[in-house]
Design a protein around this motif. Structure first.
Motif, PDB file in Angstrom:
ATOM      1  N   LEU A   1       0.835  -1.208   0.000  1.00 32.07           N
ATOM      2  CA  LEU A   1       0.000   0.000   0.000  1.00 32.07           C
ATOM      3  C   LEU A   1       0.867   1.254   0.000  1.00 32.07           C
ATOM      4  O   LEU A   1       0.610   2.201  -0.757  1.00 32.07           O
ATOM      5  CB  LEU A   1      -0.923   0.004   1.212  1.00 32.07           C
ATOM      6  N   ILE A   2       1.887   1.282   0.833  1.00 31.76           N
ATOM      7  CA  ILE A   2       2.749   2.464   0.893  1.00 31.76           C
ATOM      8  C   ILE A   2       3.493   2.664  -0.429  1.00 31.76           C
ATOM      9  O   ILE A   2       3.612   3.789  -0.927  1.00 31.76           O
ATOM     10  CB  ILE A   2       3.728   2.335   2.072  1.00 31.76           C
ATOM     11  N   LEU A   3       3.972   1.567  -1.022  1.00 26.93           N
ATOM     12  CA  LEU A   3       4.648   1.667  -2.323  1.00 26.93           C
ATOM     13  C   LEU A   3       3.682   2.131  -3.400  1.00 26.93           C
ATOM     14  O   LEU A   3       4.058   2.873  -4.317  1.00 26.93           O
ATOM     15  CB  LEU A   3       5.256   0.316  -2.701  1.00 26.93           C
ATOM     16  N   PHE A   4       2.426   1.717  -3.288  1.00 30.28           N
ATOM     17  CA  PHE A   4       1.412   2.148  -4.250  1.00 30.28           C
ATOM     18  C   PHE A   4       1.205   3.660  -4.176  1.00 30.28           C
ATOM     19  O   PHE A   4       1.103   4.334  -5.205  1.00 30.28           O
ATOM     20  CB  PHE A   4       0.100   1.419  -3.973  1.00 30.28           C
ATOM     21  N   VAL A   5       1.155   4.187  -2.957  1.00 30.24           N
ATOM     22  CA  VAL A   5       1.001   5.634  -2.786  1.00 30.24           C
ATOM     23  C   VAL A   5       2.210   6.360  -3.361  1.00 30.24           C
ATOM     24  O   VAL A   5       2.084   7.396  -4.034  1.00 30.24           O
ATOM     25  CB  VAL A   5       0.793   5.979  -1.299  1.00 30.24           C
ATOM     26  N   LEU A   6       3.419   5.829  -3.100  1.00 32.85           N
ATOM     27  CA  LEU A   6       4.622   6.441  -3.669  1.00 32.85           C
ATOM     28  C   LEU A   6       4.597   6.387  -5.191  1.00 32.85           C
ATOM     29  O   LEU A   6       4.997   7.343  -5.876  1.00 32.85           O
ATOM     30  CB  LEU A   6       5.860   5.721  -3.143  1.00 32.85           C
ATOM     31  N   PHE A   7       4.100   5.299  -5.741  1.00 26.57           N
ATOM     32  CA  PHE A   7       3.999   5.152  -7.187  1.00 26.57           C
ATOM     33  C   PHE A   7       3.058   6.206  -7.771  1.00 26.57           C
ATOM     34  O   PHE A   7       3.359   6.815  -8.806  1.00 26.57           O
ATOM     35  CB  PHE A   7       3.496   3.743  -7.516  1.00 26.57           C
ATOM     36  N   LEU A   8       1.936   6.427  -7.091  1.00 23.17           N
ATOM     37  CA  LEU A   8       0.989   7.432  -7.580  1.00 23.17           C
ATOM     38  C   LEU A   8       1.622   8.816  -7.625  1.00 23.17           C
ATOM     39  O   LEU A   8       1.257   9.649  -8.455  1.00 23.17           O
ATOM     40  CB  LEU A   8      -0.257   7.463  -6.689  1.00 23.17           C
ATOM     41  N   GLY A   9       2.586   9.062  -6.712  1.00 28.45           N
ATOM     42  CA  GLY A   9       3.223  10.370  -6.672  1.00 28.45           C
ATOM     43  C   GLY A   9       3.934  10.737  -7.952  1.00 28.45           C
ATOM     44  O   GLY A   9       4.033  11.917  -8.302  1.00 28.45           O
ATOM     45  N   PHE A  10       4.434   9.754  -8.691  1.00 27.26           N
ATOM     46  CA  PHE A  10       5.133  10.036  -9.948  1.00 27.26           C
ATOM     47  C   PHE A  10       4.164  10.411 -11.075  1.00 27.26           C
ATOM     48  O   PHE A  10       4.573  10.958 -12.093  1.00 27.26           O
ATOM     49  CB  PHE A  10       5.961   8.821 -10.365  1.00 27.26           C
ATOM     50  N   PHE A  11       2.879  10.129 -10.893  1.00 22.27           N
ATOM     51  CA  PHE A  11       1.890  10.388 -11.948  1.00 22.27           C
ATOM     52  C   PHE A  11       0.744  11.235 -11.413  1.00 22.27           C
ATOM     53  O   PHE A  11      -0.395  11.132 -11.881  1.00 22.27           O
ATOM     54  CB  PHE A  11       1.349   9.060 -12.493  1.00 22.27           C
ATOM     55  N   LYS A  12       1.047  12.078 -10.425  1.00 18.61           N
ATOM     56  CA  LYS A  12      -0.017  12.817  -9.745  1.00 18.61           C
ATOM     57  C   LYS A  12      -0.725  13.816 -10.637  1.00 18.61           C
ATOM     58  O   LYS A  12      -1.831  14.253 -10.319  1.00 18.61           O
ATOM     59  CB  LYS A  12       0.544  13.529  -8.514  1.00 18.61           C
ATOM     60  N   GLU A  13      -0.123  14.186 -11.761  1.00 15.13           N
ATOM     61  CA  GLU A  13      -0.770  15.151 -12.646  1.00 15.13           C
ATOM     62  C   GLU A  13      -1.691  14.485 -13.670  1.00 15.13           C
ATOM     63  O   GLU A  13      -2.369  15.165 -14.419  1.00 15.13           O
ATOM     64  CB  GLU A  13       0.291  15.985 -13.363  1.00 15.13           C
ATOM     65  N   ASN A  14      -1.686  13.160 -13.689  1.00 11.88           N
ATOM     66  CA  ASN A  14      -2.616  12.444 -14.555  1.00 11.88           C
ATOM     67  C   ASN A  14      -3.995  12.500 -13.918  1.00 11.88           C
ATOM     68  O   ASN A  14      -4.202  11.980 -12.825  1.00 11.88           O
ATOM     69  CB  ASN A  14      -2.168  10.989 -14.713  1.00 11.88           C
TER      70      ASN A  14
ATOM     71  N   GLY B   1       0.409  23.714  -3.994  1.00  8.32           N
ATOM     72  CA  GLY B   1       0.134  25.023  -4.577  1.00  8.32           C
ATOM     73  C   GLY B   1       0.176  24.952  -6.090  1.00  8.32           C
ATOM     74  O   GLY B   1      -0.652  25.542  -6.785  1.00  8.32           O
ATOM     75  N   TYR B   2       1.148  24.215  -6.610  1.00  8.56           N
ATOM     76  CA  TYR B   2       1.207  23.980  -8.060  1.00  8.56           C
ATOM     77  C   TYR B   2      -0.036  23.220  -8.519  1.00  8.56           C
ATOM     78  O   TYR B   2      -0.595  23.521  -9.587  1.00  8.56           O
ATOM     79  CB  TYR B   2       2.459  23.184  -8.410  1.00  8.56           C
ATOM     80  N   ALA B   3      -0.482  22.245  -7.726  1.00 11.19           N
ATOM     81  CA  ALA B   3      -1.687  21.487  -8.081  1.00 11.19           C
ATOM     82  C   ALA B   3      -2.897  22.409  -8.158  1.00 11.19           C
ATOM     83  O   ALA B   3      -3.741  22.279  -9.056  1.00 11.19           O
ATOM     84  CB  ALA B   3      -1.927  20.371  -7.064  1.00 11.19           C
ATOM     85  N   PHE B   4      -2.988  23.373  -7.232  1.00  9.24           N
ATOM     86  CA  PHE B   4      -4.091  24.341  -7.248  1.00  9.24           C
ATOM     87  C   PHE B   4      -4.060  25.169  -8.524  1.00  9.24           C
ATOM     88  O   PHE B   4      -5.078  25.331  -9.215  1.00  9.24           O
ATOM     89  CB  PHE B   4      -3.988  25.245  -6.019  1.00  9.24           C
ATOM     90  N   GLU B   5      -2.890  25.714  -8.844  1.00  7.02           N
ATOM     91  CA  GLU B   5      -2.778  26.542 -10.045  1.00  7.02           C
ATOM     92  C   GLU B   5      -3.043  25.733 -11.306  1.00  7.02           C
ATOM     93  O   GLU B   5      -3.737  26.203 -12.227  1.00  7.02           O
ATOM     94  CB  GLU B   5      -1.376  27.162 -10.114  1.00  7.02           C
ATOM     95  N   SER B   6      -2.488  24.545 -11.362  1.00  3.92           N
ATOM     96  CA  SER B   6      -2.648  23.710 -12.554  1.00  3.92           C
ATOM     97  C   SER B   6      -4.110  23.356 -12.786  1.00  3.92           C
ATOM     98  O   SER B   6      -4.607  23.427 -13.913  1.00  3.92           O
ATOM     99  CB  SER B   6      -1.798  22.441 -12.415  1.00  3.92           C
ATOM    100  N   GLN B   7      -4.815  22.984 -11.709  1.00  3.28           N
ATOM    101  CA  GLN B   7      -6.224  22.616 -11.864  1.00  3.28           C
ATOM    102  C   GLN B   7      -7.070  23.828 -12.214  1.00  3.28           C
ATOM    103  O   GLN B   7      -7.973  23.748 -13.057  1.00  3.28           O
ATOM    104  CB  GLN B   7      -6.740  21.972 -10.583  1.00  3.28           C
ATOM    105  N   LEU B   8      -6.800  24.966 -11.579  1.00  6.48           N
ATOM    106  CA  LEU B   8      -7.520  26.194 -11.920  1.00  6.48           C
ATOM    107  C   LEU B   8      -7.279  26.562 -13.375  1.00  6.48           C
ATOM    108  O   LEU B   8      -8.201  26.993 -14.085  1.00  6.48           O
ATOM    109  CB  LEU B   8      -7.073  27.332 -10.998  1.00  6.48           C
TER     110      LEU B   8
END
Length: 761
Positions: free
Chosen positions: A244-257, A479-486
């Protein structure tokens, strides 16, 4: 019968958790309080669970993911408590599939939560303007499917890998356990506890939920071998936790998808699951030393947290952080706030005002309009755009042609900035219609999921991904996620540096929009604009007072060496709308470091900035205009009835002082603004009129402006709105007060337009 119930395994597990694992139980209590809307209603937290969004819509898939999230949380609870307490019940070791039996008997707390959640979310959805009530059942099936599939996968794994006592010791399948040195090192200490075990259990529930009596001859089995069964179970649980922890870390590399950006509530459940698992792991491996180890870790983490490797800055995109930081001192501020510079900036803005006035006939003095929009997250942004659209309908945008200043805070400024950009594009592109409803959908689209998801997979870990903007490199954060989504929600129309607005503002095409953000170091305001506005920093008007405390800092001039004109406009908006804990405080290149946050703490309504501008340019306004119309767009009612009070309980006595400070902050600022406005109205040499718009869903209901008698619930302070909340915002424009305000604007500018037309003839 009494003993059969009291000494049943489910009841004894429940009592054990209440005695020993209260912290884990409290997680369920908090979640249940959220679901029942006892906690976090003002911030909209319950709606994240009751109405989750995925890919910008509430759907079968979003509830499927919620089912997965709750299933993972439940299994984390089972696994951690099994690791910590399974050894107290040695009869499990001789059962077929011991861990699965444990989960069945450990299900009272999760079952209660599931029942409460199901009832609440179905009731919420039936009252949430669904196209068809059967959609609620459709969503429930999605939720159930997510849970069933997750449980099937996890239980399937344990069914294939966990061995009971007889299978484990019938052969040599325990060889791998002998290689786990730390696990086997715990056997003797656990065995000693097992010999003194005082937990009495007479009955347990089988997998088919039928009660079964405990075998009385359990004592004939060797204790160390019984514990080896638990160790083998623990090893498999540890593998699941690591996955589970590795899965969360894996998601971090593709968080902008966007397909991997989980609903905010699901991200929260995954975070809780990881925390629960860590509690279980620490308790098992360190046992009596676990409390000491946790406190030691917290102390060391706090000590090392300000090291550069862990304390990586949250930066403003567009600024050049590679050059030496500017000195942030009183002497440097004074050097940038001299009478000569203030006069220079005032003269420059007066040229802008002259260009604005040139749009109208010289024979008559036009009304000067200022708009102040209050903060309030996404509800304020949507409400501001809706009101500006209604105002734009008057004489085909006549009011906006007279508008020369936008002020405000947080979501209100975001709404003003978005509508101003749409209006600017409409001046050169006839296909852009500022009244198009799609802009309401864009400004109200979900912006929270990527923030919470990034917090889970990135910001709580070591940030190591970068964003490149105009030749500079910045670390990505929420903060980047906020700007990117906006930026995605608004189709990229505001993705430009602040300098891009210099010419449109200077020529008078669009209103000025000085963005303000609060400097946490000293409470001053940082004024961000493509034009230097040092005159906001002092009350002087022809007089220089050296002992006056400087009130603002002009961003453009203060960070001139750091390419201040290239600041990303979306970053400037974020600096004005930095909600604590949701988006991080931006750190600016100064020494000492300057940090900023939401300006709503200082002036949530933007009225002070509008009145200050009015004060500075009062002579020009008096000579060149027919007076000022100040339009205020509030996301709350200004005048409300006094709420009843009741004798407080003990907990309420503790939290009431803090609650009173927060709940009355709106009233305190409103009263201060009333004093300032009345003073200005009486002292200015020109006519000053205020026209107010209020978001008041309660009035929509009270005035029976809706076709149904449904309760119009106030929208939460959040970056995500439910369908019901959006409806309450949009329909508030039809209250008697707001309609009266629109009518007054029509009277002013229809008449004004007629006068201007006569003067042209």
């Amino acid at each position: 019968m009494r003993d059969k119930i009291w000494y049943s395994f489910p009841i004894q597990l429940l009592l054990l958790h209440l005695r020993k694992n209260l912290s884990l139980v409290l997680i369920w209590v908090v979640l249940m309080g959220v679901i029942l809307e006892y906690f976090g209603v003002m911030l909209g937290i319950p709606f994240l669970f009751l109405d989750p969004e995925y890919l910008h819509q509430v759907s079968w898939v979003s509830f499927f993911l919620m089912g997965v999230g709750f299933a993972v949380l439940t299994m984390a609870f089972h696994m951690s408590t099994y690791i910590m307490d399974g050894r107290h019940f040695p009869f499990l070791a001789v059962l077929n599939r011991p861990f699965i039996h444990y989960c069945v008997n450990n299900g009272i707390i999760p079952l209660i939560f599931y029942l409460v959640y199901t009832v609440r979310f179905i009731g919420f959805q039936l009252d949430n303007n669904l196209d068809n009530d059967w959609d609620a059942l459709y969503y429930f099936l999605g939720f159930a499917a997510g849970g069933v599939i997750t449980y099937t996968v996890i239980f399937g794994y344990f069914a294939l890998t966990n061995k009971d006592f007889f299978v484990l010791f019938a052969g040599t399948v325990d060889k791998r356990l002998r290689k786990v040195r730390l696990t086997r090192a715990n056997v003797m200490s656990q065995y000693k506890e097992l010999k003194t075990n005082k937990y009495k259990v007479l009955y347990y529930l089988k997998i088919n939920l039928r009660p079964e009596k405990i075998r009385p001859d359990i004592s004939r089995f060797e204790g160390t071998k019984l514990l080896r069964v638990f160790d083998q179970n623990h090893l498999n649980l540890f593998i699941i936790q690591v996955i589970l922890i590795l899965f969360v870390l894996f998601l971090g590399f593709f968080k902008e998808n966007p397909y991997l950006q989980l609903p905010a509530a699901m991200s929260s459940t995954l975070l809780f699951a990881i925390l629960i698992m860590l509690v279980g792991a620490v308790s098992f491996w360190l046992r009596k030393w676990s409390t000491f180890a946790v406190f030691t870790f917290l102390i060391l983490a706090n000590y090392f947290s300000n090291f550069s490797f862990l304390n990586r800055p949250h930066e403003a995109y567009g600024l050049d952080y590679s050059v030496p930081p500017v000195t942030y001192s009183l002497a440097h501020m004074d050097s940038l706030l001299t009478p000569e510079l203030i006069t220079k900036d005032r003269d420059h803005v007066m040229k802008i005002l002259d260009n604005w006035k040139a749009k109208f006939p010289e024979e008559k003095k036009p009304k000067l309009v200022m708009v102040a929009a209050s903060g309030g997250g996404q509800r304020a942004a949507l409400w501001t755009v809706k009101v500006l659209q209604e105002i734009y309908k008057i004489e085909d945008g006549e009011v906006l042609k007279h508008t020369e200043l936008f002020t405000g805070a947080s979501g209100g400024v975001l709404g003003e900035a978005f509508f101003r950009e749409v209006y600017l594009r409409s001046l050169t592109d006839p296909e852009v219609d500022p009244l198009d409803e799609k802009y309401l959908h864009q400004i109200s689209a979900d912006n929270l999921n990527p923030i919470i998801f990034t917090l889970l997979v990135n910001d709580l870990l070591i940030r190591n991904q970068y964003y490149h903007y105009n030749g500079h490199k910045y670390l990505k954060d929420r903060g980047y996620a906020f700007e990117s989504q906006l930026n995605q929600n608004t189709e990229g129309v505001m993705d430009k540096p602040i300098s891009a607005y210099r010419e449109p503002e200077f020529s008078g095409k669009i209103p000025l929009l000085p963005l303000t953000t609060l400097i946490t170091n000293d409470g001053r305001k940082l004024v961000i604009s493509p034009h230097s506005m040092s005159f906001f920093g002092t009350a002087m008007l022809g007089k220089f007072r050296s002992d006056e405390k400087k009130q603002t800092i002009d961003f453009l001039r203060f960070f001139e060496n750091h390419d201040s004109g290239n600041l990303r406009f979306l970053s400037a908006l974020r600096m004005s709308a930095t909600f604590p804990f949701i988006t991080p405080n931006i750190e600016l290149p100064t020494h000492p470091v300057m940090k900023t946050m939401d300006t709503g703490l200082s002036d949530n309504f933007g009225i002070q900035d509008a009145l200050r501008f009015m004060y500075v340019f009062q002579s020009w306004i008096n000579e060149n205009t027919g007076g000022v119309v100040l339009i205020t767009i509030r996301d709350s009612e200004k005048i409300t009835e006094i709420a009843p009070s009741f004798p407080p309980r003990i907990f309420e006595k503790v939290f009431t002082p803090l609650k009173n400070i927060y709940s009355n902050w709106d009233n305190i600022q409103t009263i201060q603004n009333e004093v300032l406005f009345n003073y200005m109205a009486e002292s200015m040499p020109f006519d000053l009129e205020r026209i107010e718009f209020e978001y008041a869903p309660e009035k929509v209901q009270a005035e029976e402006l809706t076709e149904t008698q449904e309760t119009m619930q106030r929208a939460s302070l959040n970056w995500r709105l439910t369908a019901r909340e959006k409806k309450s915002i949009l329909e508030s424009v039809y209250t008697l007060k707001n309609q009266s305000s629109l009518q007054r604007l029509e009277e002013l500018f229809t008449k004004n337009q007629a006068i201007l037309a006569d003067s042209i003839q």
